[in-house]
Design a protein around this motif. Sequence first.
Motif, PDB file in Angstrom:
ATOM      1  N   TYR A  81      -3.843  -1.581  41.172  1.00 31.67           N
ATOM      2  CA  TYR A  81      -5.095  -1.360  40.465  1.00 31.67           C
ATOM      3  C   TYR A  81      -6.277  -1.896  41.288  1.00 31.67           C
ATOM      4  O   TYR A  81      -7.300  -1.241  41.458  1.00 31.67           O
ATOM      5  CB  TYR A  81      -5.036  -2.038  39.092  1.00 31.67           C
ATOM      6  N   THR A  82      -6.084  -3.111  41.815  1.00 38.75           N
ATOM      7  CA  THR A  82      -7.155  -3.723  42.613  1.00 38.75           C
ATOM      8  C   THR A  82      -7.504  -2.840  43.798  1.00 38.75           C
ATOM      9  O   THR A  82      -8.676  -2.674  44.129  1.00 38.75           O
ATOM     10  CB  THR A  82      -6.703  -5.102  43.144  1.00 38.75           C
ATOM     11  N   TYR A 123      -0.849  -4.632  39.225  1.00 35.65           N
ATOM     12  CA  TYR A 123      -2.135  -5.301  39.300  1.00 35.65           C
ATOM     13  C   TYR A 123      -2.741  -5.130  40.697  1.00 35.65           C
ATOM     14  O   TYR A 123      -3.917  -4.841  40.838  1.00 35.65           O
ATOM     15  CB  TYR A 123      -1.968  -6.789  38.955  1.00 35.65           C
TER      16      TYR A 123
END
Length: 456
Positions: free
Chosen positions: A455-456, A452
């Motif tokens: 991805y950010t 996550y």
Amino acid sequence: MQSQKRKLADILTRKFGFKDLVVDVPEDYRFGDYSININKIKNLSKDAGSIIKFLDDLWKEKEISSVFERVETVSGYINFYLKEEILFENLKKLALEDNLSVVSHVGKGKTVVIDYSSPNIAKRFSIGHLRSTIIGQALYNTYKSLGYRVIGDNHIGDWGTQFGKLLYMIDREKVSEFDIDKLEELYVRFHDEAKESPELEDEARAWFKRLEDGEERAREIWKRCVEVSISEFDRIYKRLGVSIDFSYGESFYEDRMRDLVKRFDEGKLKGLSDGIDGAKIIDLSDFGIKVPLMFLKSDGTTTYAARDLATIDFRVKKWNPDIIIYEVGAEQSLHFQQVFAAARKIGIVRDDVVLYHTGHGLYLSEDGKKFRTRSGGTIKLEEVLDKAVAKAKKIIKESSTSRGFSQEEIDKLSEKVGIGAVKYFDLKHSPQSNIIFDWDKVVNLEGNSGPYIQYT
Ligand code: ARG
């Protein structure tokens, strides 16, 4: 960011004649990226009118209005808010740089030695050494970006009585070729047998003595054990993106321990006394520690603690550090209390040198015990990494985004996502807390997880 702060201070001094101005970074980002205490600005009238005029004049400066989004006064402070694009540019620069960039100079002129990872030879890299490796590297990177001279040292466990056990088994079983699995198997077998026949422990001690006495055959087998293990560790470090400057290891301190003994004998170092059966100890009751440090055992062989003292002596002389950090689990608390106190007592380290044991928590089973597999062994780190990578690969393959990716690209991406998940899982816990080992959580790819963040 540093340059923006400097520019700001520069303009305020040059243009408005403010002397000895201190630009602060507020602890709470809601109060801006920089702030100055109005009362500390010497030649500014503190009435509302003058302050408004000052802000107006300030805003007319191109270098201010092009970099900051707004400037506000709140309860005695002038707060400066950087434009988002400036922050973003900075972040991009940081992310694209191969080398860690220095974001502050608080550590300038200071040296920190970080002792981390430090696995034991002849055993596979287990989940138990993940924390030290990951947290240690994070500490290393953090100090580096704060401007410290940082030295990473992998204090590999390649010396000690456990090698006596291995040498005894290898000799008895006439093993000529071995890999790390074989070594582990021999070690486990030794312990099983020693439960029935405790005299095996004497055999092992005798073999360790032969090793310490420098007997050729003992040395030869030992050297092979070290080589086999190091190549396994290196593979894991590469996957984890960990790189440790030095790995002197415990065996390096053999001669240096002799040197300490000599200095005690010659009276140059003080504090060694006689223990039971001819053992040599360092009494630490002055330091409020009841258990003395065992320096030499009764058969004259050295101890883990003696090696740690020789290590401090060496590190102080070689690097002259201000701080030495031991990124080692909490179960070794007493050991480090003893070693630190003994080092001060015998006088091999200055009082102002910080010796710090992080004492991280352990991976535990759900029943709160130290983590063990069903068969009683510990989990191999590689197994965890492989599982996370396989899970990532499955998801990537099923996703439409990966259509058109070559197999090689998918492999590369899965490795990054899988390993990132395991590292982040470890780091998101406070170092001191214990972690319940849960397969699903360690290789989690959703929510508050490594992928996550990636991805950010
Ligand atoms: N090899 C040790 C272990 O696995 C850790 C060594 C930590 N460092 C030190 N200087 N004692 O338990």
